[in-house]
Design an enzyme around this catalytic site. Structure first.
Site, PDB file in Angstrom:
ATOM      1  N   LYS A 195      -6.441  10.845  12.518  1.00 29.07           N
ATOM      2  CA  LYS A 195      -6.148  10.872  11.497  1.00 29.07           C
ATOM      3  C   LYS A 195      -6.819  11.338  10.464  1.00 29.07           C
ATOM      4  O   LYS A 195      -6.758  12.748   9.730  1.00 29.07           O
ATOM      5  CB  LYS A 195      -4.994  10.077  11.182  1.00 29.07           C
ATOM      6  CG  LYS A 195      -2.978   9.840  11.827  1.00 29.07           C
ATOM      7  CD  LYS A 195      -2.634   9.029  11.129  1.00 29.07           C
ATOM      8  CE  LYS A 195      -1.374   8.791  12.279  1.00 29.07           C
ATOM      9  NZ  LYS A 195      -0.443   7.799  11.985  1.00 29.07           N
ATOM     10  N   CYS A 222      -5.087   5.489   9.190  1.00 27.11           N
ATOM     11  CA  CYS A 222      -4.138   4.636   9.738  1.00 27.11           C
ATOM     12  C   CYS A 222      -3.449   4.688  11.161  1.00 27.11           C
ATOM     13  O   CYS A 222      -2.923   6.079  10.719  1.00 27.11           O
ATOM     14  CB  CYS A 222      -4.414   2.995   8.838  1.00 27.11           C
ATOM     15  SG  CYS A 222      -5.267   2.530   6.980  1.00 27.11           S
ATOM     16  N   ASP A 223      -2.908   4.152  11.727  1.00 30.11           N
ATOM     17  CA  ASP A 223      -1.866   3.910  12.654  1.00 30.11           C
ATOM     18  C   ASP A 223      -0.703   3.083  13.116  1.00 30.11           C
ATOM     19  O   ASP A 223      -2.229   2.057  13.625  1.00 30.11           O
ATOM     20  CB  ASP A 223      -1.829   4.976  13.858  1.00 30.11           C
ATOM     21  CG  ASP A 223      -0.989   5.265  14.502  1.00 30.11           C
ATOM     22  OD1 ASP A 223      -0.293   6.215  14.286  1.00 30.11           O
ATOM     23  OD2 ASP A 223      -0.548   4.904  16.027  1.00 30.11           O
ATOM     24  N   SER A 224      -0.187   2.631  12.672  1.00 32.22           N
ATOM     25  CA  SER A 224       0.470   1.349  13.347  1.00 32.22           C
ATOM     26  C   SER A 224       1.637   1.001  14.226  1.00 32.22           C
ATOM     27  O   SER A 224       2.088   2.108  14.235  1.00 32.22           O
ATOM     28  CB  SER A 224       1.504   0.626  11.921  1.00 32.22           C
ATOM     29  OG  SER A 224       0.002   0.034  11.223  1.00 32.22           O
ATOM     30  N   GLY A 248      -4.186   0.830  13.802  1.00 31.98           N
ATOM     31  CA  GLY A 248      -5.935   1.458  14.049  1.00 31.98           C
ATOM     32  C   GLY A 248      -6.556   1.693  12.871  1.00 31.98           C
ATOM     33  O   GLY A 248      -5.318   1.763  11.767  1.00 31.98           O
TER      34      GLY A 248
END
Length: 209
Positions: A57, A78-80, A115
């Site tokens: 991203k 970010c990635d959740s 992340g």
């Protein structure tokens, strides 16, 4: 002046940053998360999965920045996802999937993984690439059948990682957490502070108050 770019459409992440004194530029990535997930090694640790998504991203956003931002900025991707019973779960996408998710996790403990990927750009060139994954244990309560139906009908859990929020209606059904609360909402403030410092900058340089 170094600009702060948030590579996310998440209102939760934007709200966390604004409450903490940063009013970022928002540029949404065009990463196909499902396709990227399908391409990853299934043996990857869950922390590495969200880290790779976050990095993709950030790189996508960096490639799409206008010239005025390319000159001097940091880009945060970010990635959740929720890690529960050996399985990663992202956004459920449908009411039925959100209900199934809650039926599985009610009364249990999962880990919300986020992340983070931070890129520093100067004159259009990436000079620093930093990353890390935050993990917060979440202890889920047991909503009644009526409460779960009302919660799913609200639409809130359908488009958020793990089908819950800490700072919204879902907070009524969270018995507690161990770790950083901002990480659960989607961006860990202390983790971002550490990533920023690795680029030679201070987080206070981005404060607007």
């Amino acid at each position: 002046m170094t600009r702060f770019v948030l590579g996310s459409a998440s209102q939760g992440r934007l709200g966390v940053l604004r409450q903490a004194g940063i009013d970022p530029e928002v540029v949404v990535s065009d990463v196909d998360e499902d396709a990227l997930l399908a391409s990853l090694d299934p043996e990857l640790p869950p922390e590495a999965v969200v880290a790779k998504l976050a990095n993709a991203k950030a790189l996508s956003v960096a490639a799409a920045l206008p010239q005025e931002l390319l000159a001097d900025c940091v880009v945060l991707g970010c990635d959740s996802m929720l890690y529960l019973d050996g399985r990663l779960s992202g956004k459920p996408g449908t009411p039925e999937a959100a209900r199934r998710q809650w039926e599985q996790m009610a009364g249990t403990t999962g880990h919300l993984l986020t992340g983070h990927a931070l890129l520093r750009l100067r004159d259009g060139v990436i000079t620093h690439t930093e990353g890390d994954t935050g993990s917060t244990a979440v202890h889920f309560g047991r909503p009644s059948e009526a409460e779960l139906t009302r919660y799913v009908d609200s639409g809130e859990p359908i488009h958020v990682a793990g089908a819950f929020t800490l700072d919204g209606l879902g907070g009524w059904f969270i018995d507690g957490i161990d770790g950083d609360p901002s990480n659960v909402i989607g961006v860990s403030l202390p983790l971002v502070q550490r990533l920023i410092s690795r680029t030679g900058l201070s987080i206070s340089e981005f404060w607007t108050r």
